[in-house]
Design a protein around this motif. Sequence first.
Motif, PDB file in Angstrom:
ATOM      1  N   GLU A 193       0.866  -1.182   0.000  1.00  0.00           N
ATOM      2  CA  GLU A 193       0.000   0.000   0.000  1.00  0.00           C
ATOM      3  C   GLU A 193       0.903   1.232   0.000  1.00  0.00           C
ATOM      4  O   GLU A 193       1.963   1.198   0.621  1.00  0.00           O
ATOM      5  N   PRO A 194       0.542   2.340  -0.585  1.00  0.00           N
ATOM      6  CA  PRO A 194      -0.646   2.508  -1.436  1.00  0.00           C
ATOM      7  C   PRO A 194      -0.451   1.889  -2.812  1.00  0.00           C
ATOM      8  O   PRO A 194       0.673   1.609  -3.209  1.00  0.00           O
ATOM      9  N   LYS A 195      -1.576   1.672  -3.535  1.00  0.00           N
ATOM     10  CA  LYS A 195      -1.485   1.176  -4.907  1.00  0.00           C
ATOM     11  C   LYS A 195      -0.879   2.278  -5.778  1.00  0.00           C
ATOM     12  O   LYS A 195      -1.213   3.468  -5.616  1.00  0.00           O
ATOM     13  N   LEU A 196       0.017   1.881  -6.667  1.00  0.00           N
ATOM     14  CA  LEU A 196       0.739   2.886  -7.456  1.00  0.00           C
ATOM     15  C   LEU A 196       0.368   2.879  -8.941  1.00  0.00           C
ATOM     16  O   LEU A 196       0.486   3.895  -9.614  1.00  0.00           O
ATOM     17  N   ILE A 197      -0.047   1.734  -9.464  1.00  0.00           N
ATOM     18  CA  ILE A 197      -0.366   1.660 -10.901  1.00  0.00           C
ATOM     19  C   ILE A 197      -1.862   1.869 -11.082  1.00  0.00           C
ATOM     20  O   ILE A 197      -2.670   1.140 -10.493  1.00  0.00           O
ATOM     21  N   HIS A 198      -2.235   2.865 -11.849  1.00  0.00           N
ATOM     22  CA  HIS A 198      -3.648   3.224 -11.986  1.00  0.00           C
ATOM     23  C   HIS A 198      -4.103   3.192 -13.430  1.00  0.00           C
ATOM     24  O   HIS A 198      -3.322   3.466 -14.344  1.00  0.00           O
ATOM     25  N   THR A 199      -5.396   2.879 -13.598  1.00  0.00           N
ATOM     26  CA  THR A 199      -6.016   2.878 -14.921  1.00  0.00           C
ATOM     27  C   THR A 199      -6.917   4.092 -15.028  1.00  0.00           C
ATOM     28  O   THR A 199      -7.694   4.369 -14.113  1.00  0.00           O
ATOM     29  N   LYS A 200      -6.792   4.822 -16.119  1.00  0.00           N
ATOM     30  CA  LYS A 200      -7.726   5.899 -16.405  1.00  0.00           C
ATOM     31  C   LYS A 200      -8.598   5.378 -17.551  1.00  0.00           C
ATOM     32  O   LYS A 200      -8.128   5.325 -18.694  1.00  0.00           O
ATOM     33  N   PRO A 201      -9.841   4.979 -17.237  1.00  0.00           N
ATOM     34  CA  PRO A 201     -10.638   4.287 -18.260  1.00  0.00           C
ATOM     35  C   PRO A 201     -10.718   5.082 -19.565  1.00  0.00           C
ATOM     36  O   PRO A 201     -10.983   6.282 -19.556  1.00  0.00           O
ATOM     37  N   GLY A 202     -10.449   4.391 -20.662  1.00  0.00           N
ATOM     38  CA  GLY A 202     -10.520   5.016 -21.984  1.00  0.00           C
ATOM     39  C   GLY A 202      -9.286   5.825 -22.360  1.00  0.00           C
ATOM     40  O   GLY A 202      -9.126   6.227 -23.506  1.00  0.00           O
ATOM     41  N   LEU A 203      -8.406   6.091 -21.375  1.00  0.00           N
ATOM     42  CA  LEU A 203      -7.240   6.942 -21.660  1.00  0.00           C
ATOM     43  C   LEU A 203      -5.924   6.195 -21.566  1.00  0.00           C
ATOM     44  O   LEU A 203      -5.068   6.356 -22.427  1.00  0.00           O
ATOM     45  N   GLY A 204      -5.794   5.416 -20.523  1.00  0.00           N
ATOM     46  CA  GLY A 204      -4.524   4.702 -20.402  1.00  0.00           C
ATOM     47  C   GLY A 204      -4.141   4.416 -18.959  1.00  0.00           C
ATOM     48  O   GLY A 204      -5.014   4.228 -18.102  1.00  0.00           O
ATOM     49  N   TYR A 205      -2.832   4.440 -18.724  1.00  0.00           N
ATOM     50  CA  TYR A 205      -2.302   4.062 -17.409  1.00  0.00           C
ATOM     51  C   TYR A 205      -1.314   5.110 -16.913  1.00  0.00           C
ATOM     52  O   TYR A 205      -0.673   5.799 -17.691  1.00  0.00           O
ATOM     53  N   TYR A 206      -1.183   5.173 -15.604  1.00  0.00           N
ATOM     54  CA  TYR A 206      -0.136   6.024 -15.045  1.00  0.00           C
ATOM     55  C   TYR A 206       0.304   5.451 -13.716  1.00  0.00           C
ATOM     56  O   TYR A 206      -0.355   4.587 -13.129  1.00  0.00           O
ATOM     57  N   ILE A 207       1.421   5.973 -13.232  1.00  0.00           N
ATOM     58  CA  ILE A 207       1.943   5.488 -11.964  1.00  0.00           C
ATOM     59  C   ILE A 207       2.070   6.674 -11.020  1.00  0.00           C
ATOM     60  O   ILE A 207       2.502   7.756 -11.424  1.00  0.00           O
ATOM     61  N   GLY A 208       1.640   6.500  -9.791  1.00  0.00           N
ATOM     62  CA  GLY A 208       1.719   7.595  -8.831  1.00  0.00           C
ATOM     63  C   GLY A 208       0.899   7.286  -7.586  1.00  0.00           C
ATOM     64  O   GLY A 208       0.287   6.227  -7.490  1.00  0.00           O
ATOM     65  N   VAL A 209       0.948   8.209  -6.654  1.00  0.00           N
ATOM     66  CA  VAL A 209       0.178   8.052  -5.428  1.00  0.00           C
ATOM     67  C   VAL A 209      -1.068   8.928  -5.543  1.00  0.00           C
ATOM     68  O   VAL A 209      -0.970  10.107  -5.877  1.00  0.00           O
ATOM     69  N   ILE A 210      -2.227   8.322  -5.313  1.00  0.00           N
ATOM     70  CA  ILE A 210      -3.448   9.114  -5.343  1.00  0.00           C
ATOM     71  C   ILE A 210      -3.684   9.664  -3.941  1.00  0.00           C
ATOM     72  O   ILE A 210      -3.731   8.904  -2.970  1.00  0.00           O
ATOM     73  N   ALA A 211      -3.796  10.976  -3.852  1.00  0.00           N
ATOM     74  CA  ALA A 211      -3.960  11.611  -2.534  1.00  0.00           C
ATOM     75  C   ALA A 211      -5.332  11.272  -1.939  1.00  0.00           C
ATOM     76  O   ALA A 211      -6.294  11.074  -2.668  1.00  0.00           O
ATOM     77  N   GLY A 212      -5.358  11.179  -0.603  1.00  0.00           N
ATOM     78  CA  GLY A 212      -6.618  10.971   0.088  1.00  0.00           C
ATOM     79  C   GLY A 212      -6.979   9.569   0.073  1.00  0.00           C
ATOM     80  O   GLY A 212      -6.942   8.630   0.519  1.00  0.00           O
TER      81      GLY A 212
END
Length: 233
Positions: free
Chosen positions: A214-233
Motif C-alpha cells: 500500500e498505497p497502490k501505485l499503478i492506476h487505470t484511467k478508463p478510456g485513456l490509459g495508465y499512469y503510476i503515482g500516489v493518489i492523494a486521500g
Amino acid sequence: MQKYRILLVEDEPKVAASVRTWLEENGFAVELAPDGAVGRFLIRQNKYDLILLDLNLPYISGQELCREIRTANPAIPIIMVTALGSIEQKLMGFDAGADDYLVKPFDLRELTVRIKTLLRRNSNSAGGDNEDEVLQVADLEMNTAFKSVRRNGQPIELTAKEYCLLEYLLRLNGRIASRHEIVEAVWDVNFDTGTNVVEVYINFLRKKIDRNFEPKLIHTKPGLGYYIGVIAG
Ligand code: CA
C-alpha cells in the motif's frame, strides 16, 4: 557480419519449413528442433541469440522448456508461439518467462519485426548504458544502473519486458500513457498489434508491485490509459 542464430522449436513441419525459409531469406541462421526434447538438447549444446518456441510440443512442452531456458539464461530473448490466442495460453507463456508471443497463424513480416526488436533491446542492454539513476515513486525504487527494483526495501524480480514497462511509466512522472503509446515505446512497434499485451503486462506489474503493498501505485484511467503515482486521500 556474423548472423544471428535462432533456434526454432516447432513440431508442425509446414510451419517450421515456412518460418525457417523466411528467416533464412532475411539473413538469420536458423536451427530447427522438431520437439521439446531435441530443443532442450540443442539449447544445452549451442549458443543462440533468440529462441522461437511453440507452446504445444511433443515430449516437453514449450512452457516447461521456456522455464528451463529462463532459469539457465535470464537474458536470452524468447518468443512463444501459441496455436490458440486465449488469454490463459498467453499468461502461461509469460509466466514461464517468454518476452513476447505470437498467435498462429501469424504474419511472417510481423515475426521479423518482433525478432529484431528483441535482438536490438538485448544488444542495447548488454553495452554500457547512458544515464544511470534511481527512479522513485513512494516506496518504489528503480535503480537503472543495476536494473533492480525494490518496494518498501524488498527486491522485486521483473522480466525484461515488465522492467521496460515500469521504467517507461516511471519516467512519465505521473502522466497518463495510452495503450498505443506504451506499445510503441515498450514493444518498439508503430502499429496496433491487435493484442491486449499492454493489459496483460500491466496486470503482471500490479501483481508484483501493488498486490502486497500500500498505497497502490499503478492506476487505470478508463478510456485513456495508465499512469503510476500516489493518489492523494
Ligand atoms: Ca505444436
